[in-house]
Design a protein around this motif. Sequence first.
Motif, PDB file in Angstrom:
ATOM      1  N   ASP A 274       0.827  -1.206   0.000  1.00 19.47           N
ATOM      2  CA  ASP A 274       0.000   0.000   0.000  1.00 19.47           C
ATOM      3  C   ASP A 274       0.861   1.255   0.000  1.00 19.47           C
ATOM      4  O   ASP A 274       2.075   1.208   0.174  1.00 19.47           O
ATOM      5  N   VAL A 275       0.204   2.358  -0.238  1.00 22.93           N
ATOM      6  CA  VAL A 275       0.848   3.657  -0.350  1.00 22.93           C
ATOM      7  C   VAL A 275       1.672   3.989   0.894  1.00 22.93           C
ATOM      8  O   VAL A 275       2.823   4.431   0.786  1.00 22.93           O
ATOM      9  N   SER A 276       1.113   3.779   2.071  1.00 20.37           N
ATOM     10  CA  SER A 276       1.815   4.131   3.304  1.00 20.37           C
ATOM     11  C   SER A 276       3.096   3.331   3.479  1.00 20.37           C
ATOM     12  O   SER A 276       4.125   3.877   3.889  1.00 20.37           O
ATOM     13  N   ASP A 277       3.051   2.039   3.169  1.00 16.83           N
ATOM     14  CA  ASP A 277       4.256   1.223   3.301  1.00 16.83           C
ATOM     15  C   ASP A 277       5.317   1.630   2.285  1.00 16.83           C
ATOM     16  O   ASP A 277       6.511   1.654   2.595  1.00 16.83           O
ATOM     17  N   VAL A 278       4.907   1.927   1.064  1.00 18.63           N
ATOM     18  CA  VAL A 278       5.866   2.379   0.048  1.00 18.63           C
ATOM     19  C   VAL A 278       6.489   3.700   0.484  1.00 18.63           C
ATOM     20  O   VAL A 278       7.715   3.872   0.432  1.00 18.63           O
ATOM     21  N   ALA A 279       5.671   4.638   0.938  1.00 18.29           N
ATOM     22  CA  ALA A 279       6.189   5.937   1.386  1.00 18.29           C
ATOM     23  C   ALA A 279       7.161   5.773   2.541  1.00 18.29           C
ATOM     24  O   ALA A 279       8.228   6.405   2.569  1.00 18.29           O
ATOM     25  N   ALA A 280       6.832   4.915   3.505  1.00 16.79           N
ATOM     26  CA  ALA A 280       7.719   4.692   4.652  1.00 16.79           C
ATOM     27  C   ALA A 280       9.045   4.096   4.206  1.00 16.79           C
ATOM     28  O   ALA A 280      10.113   4.502   4.685  1.00 16.79           O
ATOM     29  N   ALA A 281       9.004   3.145   3.282  1.00 15.64           N
ATOM     30  CA  ALA A 281      10.235   2.523   2.798  1.00 15.64           C
ATOM     31  C   ALA A 281      11.098   3.524   2.038  1.00 15.64           C
ATOM     32  O   ALA A 281      12.320   3.540   2.199  1.00 15.64           O
ATOM     33  N   LEU A 282      10.466   4.372   1.237  1.00  9.97           N
ATOM     34  CA  LEU A 282      11.230   5.372   0.472  1.00  9.97           C
ATOM     35  C   LEU A 282      11.797   6.454   1.386  1.00  9.97           C
ATOM     36  O   LEU A 282      12.875   6.982   1.119  1.00  9.97           O
ATOM     37  N   ALA A 283      11.085   6.781   2.453  1.00 12.00           N
ATOM     38  CA  ALA A 283      11.538   7.828   3.381  1.00 12.00           C
ATOM     39  C   ALA A 283      12.599   7.320   4.346  1.00 12.00           C
ATOM     40  O   ALA A 283      13.259   8.120   5.010  1.00 12.00           O
ATOM     41  N   GLY A 284      12.761   6.012   4.432  1.00 11.42           N
ATOM     42  CA  GLY A 284      13.686   5.418   5.395  1.00 11.42           C
ATOM     43  C   GLY A 284      15.149   5.688   5.115  1.00 11.42           C
ATOM     44  O   GLY A 284      15.998   5.376   5.930  1.00 11.42           O
TER      45      GLY A 284
ATOM     46  N   GLY B   6      18.412   5.350   2.260  1.00 13.18           N
ATOM     47  CA  GLY B   6      19.070   4.172   1.709  1.00 13.18           C
ATOM     48  C   GLY B   6      18.218   3.483   0.663  1.00 13.18           C
ATOM     49  O   GLY B   6      17.192   3.992   0.214  1.00 13.18           O
ATOM     50  N   ASP B   7      18.660   2.313   0.297  1.00  8.36           N
ATOM     51  CA  ASP B   7      17.995   1.526  -0.731  1.00  8.36           C
ATOM     52  C   ASP B   7      16.765   0.840  -0.147  1.00  8.36           C
ATOM     53  O   ASP B   7      16.884   0.029   0.766  1.00  8.36           O
ATOM     54  N   PRO B   8      15.572   1.113  -0.688  1.00 10.19           N
ATOM     55  CA  PRO B   8      14.373   0.473  -0.144  1.00 10.19           C
ATOM     56  C   PRO B   8      14.248  -0.997  -0.542  1.00 10.19           C
ATOM     57  O   PRO B   8      13.410  -1.719  -0.013  1.00 10.19           O
ATOM     58  N   GLY B   9      15.050  -1.424  -1.506  1.00  7.53           N
ATOM     59  CA  GLY B   9      14.999  -2.816  -1.945  1.00  7.53           C
ATOM     60  C   GLY B   9      14.042  -3.059  -3.093  1.00  7.53           C
ATOM     61  O   GLY B   9      13.830  -4.201  -3.488  1.00  7.53           O
ATOM     62  N   PHE B  10      13.461  -2.010  -3.637  1.00  9.69           N
ATOM     63  CA  PHE B  10      12.539  -2.115  -4.761  1.00  9.69           C
ATOM     64  C   PHE B  10      12.595  -0.823  -5.563  1.00  9.69           C
ATOM     65  O   PHE B  10      13.148   0.179  -5.114  1.00  9.69           O
TER      66      PHE B  10
ATOM     67  N   SER C 221      16.680  -8.333 -10.995  1.00  6.25           N
ATOM     68  CA  SER C 221      17.002  -8.749  -9.625  1.00  6.25           C
ATOM     69  C   SER C 221      16.385  -7.825  -8.571  1.00  6.25           C
ATOM     70  O   SER C 221      16.446  -8.124  -7.382  1.00  6.25           O
ATOM     71  N   VAL C 222      15.798  -6.708  -8.997  1.00  4.54           N
ATOM     72  CA  VAL C 222      15.211  -5.737  -8.072  1.00  4.54           C
ATOM     73  C   VAL C 222      13.683  -5.804  -8.176  1.00  4.54           C
ATOM     74  O   VAL C 222      13.129  -5.598  -9.258  1.00  4.54           O
TER      75      VAL C 222
END
Length: 172
Positions: A47-57, A59-63, A101-102
């Motif tokens: 979902d949007v919130s999880d994507v935003a949190a990963a991008l805001a974290g 470093g590399d979000p892994g996706f 691979s990503v």
Amino acid sequence: MPLSAAPAPSAPPEASPAAVSPVLRVAPAAPAEAAAHFRASLAFHTDVSDVAAALAGGGDPGFVVVDSRSAEAWDQGHIPGAIHLPTALVPERAEALLDRSVPVVVHCWGPGCDGATRAALALAELGYRVKEMLGGFEYWVREGFAHETRQGVERRTADPLTAPAEGDACGC
């Protein structure tokens, strides 16, 4: 006076089909089946919130985020750092833009559009690991996350029907 046995409880009368809740006309799945279904759903969606949190974290979000909308829609606004790859162009351009691979998180306009589903299918058929971002660009903006436009970075106030009015997380 001797105690008498209580009468045996009678079986409840058969409920007529009209009396059954529309929600329960089809019974809920057994817990193990439900767990398997919801686990599988999370393998296909984010979902949007999880994507935003990963991008805001940091470093590399892994996706990588892929916006599958048209050029006009992209110009109207897009997620910072997303790759623009319209659904119709996935077969011819994915290889040049994406690394197999990503994992890919793909989105389109919003819940009323299945362009992201079509793009996710095309990417999966080409060998990419892919998730669909539920809510799409509409909910990205409605939840108050920054987006880029021709005029620069914009951020709208979060819609209280889609995100908490105060605080950063919905708690889910």
